[in-house]
Write an enzyme that holds these catalytic residues in place. Structure first.
Site, PDB file in Angstrom:
ATOM      1  N   PHE A   1       0.855  -1.192   0.000  1.00 31.13           N
ATOM      2  CA  PHE A   1       0.000   0.000   0.000  1.00 31.13           C
ATOM      3  C   PHE A   1       0.884   1.234   0.000  1.00 31.13           C
ATOM      4  O   PHE A   1       1.716   1.413   0.889  1.00 31.13           O
ATOM      5  CB  PHE A   1      -0.924   0.015   1.228  1.00 31.13           C
ATOM      6  CG  PHE A   1      -1.933   1.129   1.163  1.00 31.13           C
ATOM      7  CD1 PHE A   1      -3.073   1.006   0.375  1.00 31.13           C
ATOM      8  CD2 PHE A   1      -1.732   2.320   1.850  1.00 31.13           C
ATOM      9  CE1 PHE A   1      -3.997   2.047   0.281  1.00 31.13           C
ATOM     10  CE2 PHE A   1      -2.655   3.363   1.770  1.00 31.13           C
ATOM     11  CZ  PHE A   1      -3.790   3.219   0.981  1.00 31.13           C
TER      12      PHE A   1
ATOM     13  N   ASP B   1       9.349   2.865   1.336  1.00 30.45           N
ATOM     14  CA  ASP B   1       8.157   3.551   1.840  1.00 30.45           C
ATOM     15  C   ASP B   1       8.062   3.256   3.340  1.00 30.45           C
ATOM     16  O   ASP B   1       7.599   2.193   3.756  1.00 30.45           O
ATOM     17  CB  ASP B   1       6.916   3.046   1.099  1.00 30.45           C
ATOM     18  CG  ASP B   1       5.631   3.697   1.619  1.00 30.45           C
ATOM     19  OD1 ASP B   1       5.644   4.252   2.731  1.00 30.45           O
ATOM     20  OD2 ASP B   1       4.601   3.625   0.924  1.00 30.45           O
TER      21      ASP B   1
ATOM     22  N   LYS C   1       2.476   9.800   8.372  1.00 29.46           N
ATOM     23  CA  LYS C   1       1.903   9.236   9.608  1.00 29.46           C
ATOM     24  C   LYS C   1       2.589   9.806  10.866  1.00 29.46           C
ATOM     25  O   LYS C   1       2.362  10.955  11.208  1.00 29.46           O
ATOM     26  CB  LYS C   1       1.951   7.706   9.552  1.00 29.46           C
ATOM     27  CG  LYS C   1       0.931   7.156   8.544  1.00 29.46           C
ATOM     28  CD  LYS C   1       0.728   5.678   8.700  1.00 29.46           C
ATOM     29  CE  LYS C   1      -0.333   5.145   7.773  1.00 29.46           C
ATOM     30  NZ  LYS C   1      -1.691   5.396   8.188  1.00 29.46           N
TER      31      LYS C   1
END
Ligand code: PLP
Length: 391
Positions: free
Chosen positions: A133, A218, A247
């Protein structure tokens, strides 16, 4: 107002893309959040790995209040101290001798920036992992390896090949001298906290070195100390070409970053890319405060201690196949149990988690979680599981 009243208004005014949640949160302190009916919960999801130092941390409140009282936003036509200080700090944390940071507002934006940077290699092909993702904007979605999320929005970017995660032979076959970048999560979070075999990232580093493809990690979900390391790849003693973050980076405020290391730190020229809110002073102040809390509290070490305790106690429970992950990014794989139902039961008993797959429970609490809160989680989880198994 009741949770159900919020739900009725949400249904009328917000688009259906998230579905309708069952509770509205009204306040939080540390790991404890409260819903609109006054019920308290232990937040073991942390805004999906985002509230890295918990809710309403005094250091974040102080830094954000000071910053917003002085300067709330500046365009990229002007400098401000916080964005430079944060870029310098992130570069220091990478341990790389030379790097430069681009700030964005989210994880998808950070990956979009990496995607654009990779075009500066003069190549266009990309290799990513099945199940990965990387976000939902059209470029990031092209990298995301989940067909249910991609299918309704085809056609996406051409030239992206998705290969099985953790398989170095598949990587060797897929990457060539035409590959602009390989993008990989050090641990696949949304896929259910999937951990690759040891040596996987080092193997990718070697393949990228041999072909000239950029190695993009990532670290949006694994970053900022969540795995007991700053970024989540340090156990392999490699340095990637690009790190993307979001995040936890903003300490609860919106912030993303794309760190380009070595030669590719020079790829972007003036005018190549931009983001109005990227590097916003208030978000940068929160980020610096969060990093300082993590450093002063030795929270990376603490995350590893919590990981051990959780794996040891949850791993032996009936109904649990495996407890995987690192630090405070943990996936609990269940046997013959509906993870969504278990997450719902846990919420009823005052613990917030989520189920990224039909059989996996994910926990990603703030790094400031106390040993007593870990014990509380273990005890409630054990009894919820027991109840689910016992006919
Ligand atoms: N990359 C990873 C590994 C993620 O886990 C996420 C979000 O879950 C993203 C990118 C996208 O981040 P955002 O939702 O901030 O766009």
């Amino acid at each position: 107002m009741k949770n159900s009243d919020f739900a009725a208004r949400w249904d009328q005014s917000l688009q259906a893309n998230y579905g309708t949640p069952t509770i509205a949160l009204t306040k939080g302190k540390g790991l404890v959040v409260q819903d609109s009916e006054g019920k308290k919960y232990l937040d073991f999801l942390g805004g999906i790995a985002t509230n890295i130092v918990g809710h309403a941390h005094p250091a974040i409140i102080k830094a954000v209040s000071k910053q917003i009282s002085e300067l709330s936003h500046v365009s990229n036509f002007y400098m401000h101290a916080g964005v430079i200080e944060l870029a310098e700090k992130l570069i220091e944390l990478t341990g790389a001798p030379k790097a430069r940071v681009f700030f964005a507002g989210s994880g998808a934006e950070a990956n979009e920036a990496a995607l654009k940077l990779s075009r500066r290699t003069g190549r266009t092909k990309i290799v990513a992992a099945i199940g990965a993702f990387h976000g939902r904007t059209m470029g990031a979605l092209s990298l995301t390896g989940q067909s249910d999320k991609r299918k309704p929005f085809l056609p996406l970017l051409k030239g992206v090949t998705h290969i099985p995660y953790g398989d170095l032979n598949a990587m060797r076959r897929a990457v060539s001298h035409k590959t602009a970048m390989v993008i990989i999560e050090p641990i696949m979070g949304e896929a259910g906290v999937v951990v690759p075999p040891q040596g996987y990232l080092k193997g990718i580093r070697d393949i990228c070195d041999a072909t000239g493809a950029l190695m993009v990690l990532d670290c949006v979900q694994t970053g900022m100390g969540r795995t007991g390391q700053w970024f989540g790849f340090e156990n392999e003693a490699i340095i990637p070409d690009v790190i993307t973050l979001a995040k936890g980076l903003g300490g609860g405020l919106p912030l993303g970053a794309m760190i380009a290391i070595g030669p590719c730190s020079e790829y972007f020229k003036a005018g190549d890319h931009g983001s109005t809110f990227g590097g916003n002073p208030v978000s940068c102040a929160a980020s610096l405060a969060a990093i300082s809390v993590i450093e002063k509290g030795k929270l990376l070490k603490a995350a590893l201690v919590h990981e051990k305790r959780i794996k040891k106690s949850i791993g032996v429970l009936a109904g649990v196949a495996q407890v995987r992950g690192a630090g405070l990014l943990i996936g609990i794989e269940l046997i013959n149990l509906d993870a969504k139902k278990i997450a719902k039961d846990l919420q009823e008993f005052g613990i917030l988690v989520n189920a990224p797959t039909p059989t996996t429970i994910r926990i990603a609490p703030a790094l400031t979680v106390s040993p007593a809160q870990i014990e509380k989680f273990i005890s409630v989880f054990s009894s919820v599981l027991k109840r689910a198994i016992t006919p």
